[in-house]
Design a protein around this motif. Structure first.
Motif, PDB file in Angstrom:
ATOM      1  N   LEU A  31       0.803  -1.228   0.000  1.00  0.00           N
ATOM      2  CA  LEU A  31       0.000   0.000   0.000  1.00  0.00           C
ATOM      3  C   LEU A  31       0.833   1.272   0.000  1.00  0.00           C
ATOM      4  O   LEU A  31       0.369   2.317  -0.448  1.00  0.00           O
ATOM      5  N   ASN A  32       2.062   1.196   0.511  1.00  0.00           N
ATOM      6  CA  ASN A  32       2.934   2.372   0.567  1.00  0.00           C
ATOM      7  C   ASN A  32       3.806   2.517  -0.668  1.00  0.00           C
ATOM      8  O   ASN A  32       4.691   3.363  -0.706  1.00  0.00           O
ATOM      9  N   LEU A  65      -2.479 -11.432  13.995  1.00  0.00           N
ATOM     10  CA  LEU A  65      -1.497 -11.242  12.922  1.00  0.00           C
ATOM     11  C   LEU A  65      -0.639 -10.006  13.175  1.00  0.00           C
ATOM     12  O   LEU A  65       0.564 -10.006  12.882  1.00  0.00           O
ATOM     13  N   ASN A  66      -1.256  -8.951  13.712  1.00  0.00           N
ATOM     14  CA  ASN A  66      -0.492  -7.753  14.075  1.00  0.00           C
ATOM     15  C   ASN A  66       0.590  -8.099  15.096  1.00  0.00           C
ATOM     16  O   ASN A  66       1.727  -7.639  14.992  1.00  0.00           O
ATOM     17  N   GLN A  73       9.708 -12.276  14.021  1.00  0.00           N
ATOM     18  CA  GLN A  73      10.276 -13.588  13.719  1.00  0.00           C
ATOM     19  C   GLN A  73       9.714 -14.148  12.415  1.00  0.00           C
ATOM     20  O   GLN A  73      10.395 -14.874  11.690  1.00  0.00           O
ATOM     21  N   VAL A  74       8.456 -13.799  12.134  1.00  0.00           N
ATOM     22  CA  VAL A  74       7.754 -14.257  10.938  1.00  0.00           C
ATOM     23  C   VAL A  74       7.280 -13.011  10.192  1.00  0.00           C
ATOM     24  O   VAL A  74       6.747 -12.086  10.802  1.00  0.00           O
ATOM     25  N   ARG A  75       7.484 -12.989   8.899  1.00  0.00           N
ATOM     26  CA  ARG A  75       6.961 -11.885   8.087  1.00  0.00           C
ATOM     27  C   ARG A  75       5.469 -12.128   7.880  1.00  0.00           C
ATOM     28  O   ARG A  75       5.035 -13.264   7.696  1.00  0.00           O
ATOM     29  N   VAL A  76       4.693 -11.069   7.874  1.00  0.00           N
ATOM     30  CA  VAL A  76       3.256 -11.164   7.637  1.00  0.00           C
ATOM     31  C   VAL A  76       2.898 -10.192   6.516  1.00  0.00           C
ATOM     32  O   VAL A  76       3.280  -9.021   6.558  1.00  0.00           O
ATOM     33  N   PHE A 100       0.287  -4.646   9.405  1.00  0.00           N
ATOM     34  CA  PHE A 100       1.327  -5.319   8.626  1.00  0.00           C
ATOM     35  C   PHE A 100       1.129  -4.940   7.157  1.00  0.00           C
ATOM     36  O   PHE A 100       0.059  -4.458   6.788  1.00  0.00           O
ATOM     37  N   PRO A 101       2.143  -5.107   6.320  1.00  0.00           N
ATOM     38  CA  PRO A 101       2.017  -4.704   4.918  1.00  0.00           C
ATOM     39  C   PRO A 101       0.886  -5.442   4.195  1.00  0.00           C
ATOM     40  O   PRO A 101       0.686  -6.640   4.386  1.00  0.00           O
TER      41      PRO A 101
END
Length: 165
Positions: A31-32, A65-66, A73-76, A100-101
């Protein structure tokens, strides 16, 4: 004779170009306007979550998830199931409190994976950018961490076995 040689070189060029294209990591835009790869250079696993504004279980899952994303540790990454764009997508993500993205488009076609039929859906992706598991229904931070830990161990064992054999 010269035409045959030129045709051979052209064919080799085309094949090498295709190989290079296959190895180039595919990136997406959040989104950014930031470029996002599914492959992690830091060896992190990825939870790719599909959500919709109208999905109550999705709303319940967002805080979990946030938290998972905040730990680092984990990408979301998130994807709007309804494929909204622009301000509408920004407003939906904001209304759900997503921190998160969020990708502007689904990466599943690039992965040759069909879209989910049930929401929420979370795809667990290895650090190499490979879909390893599909989870349906709301997840918690703890359930995702446990699942990724198990998958990571299995994935490592498979990689070790294939490199030894």
């Amino acid at each position: 004779m010269k035409i045959k040689r030129t045709a051979k070189y052209f064919l080799v060029f085309v094949l090498l170009s295709a190989l290079v294209a296959c190895t180039k990591p595919v990136t997406f835009t959040d989104l950014n306007g930031q470029s996002v790869s599914l492959i992690s250079e830091q060896g992190q696993w990825l939870a790719l979550n599909f959500w919709a504004e109208w999905c109550d279980p999705c709303r319940e899952e967002v805080p979990e998830l946030n938290e998972l994303a905040r730990d680092g540790q984990v990408r979301v990454l998130g994807v709007d199931f309804d494929s909204s764009q622009g301000d509408l997508l920004i407003n939906k993500a904001s209304a759900l409190g997503i921190r998160f993205p969020v990708l502007q488009e689904s990466p599943l076609p690039a992965l040759n994976v069909p879209p989910p039929q049930v929401l929420p859906a979370t795809y667990i992706i290895s650090p190499e950018g490979e879909v390893i598991a599909k989870l349906f229904g709301p997840q918690t931070k703890e359930s995702l961490e446990d699942q990724i830990q198990q998958l990571s161990q299995q994935h490592q064992e498979l990689r070790e076995a294939s490199s030894n054999g």
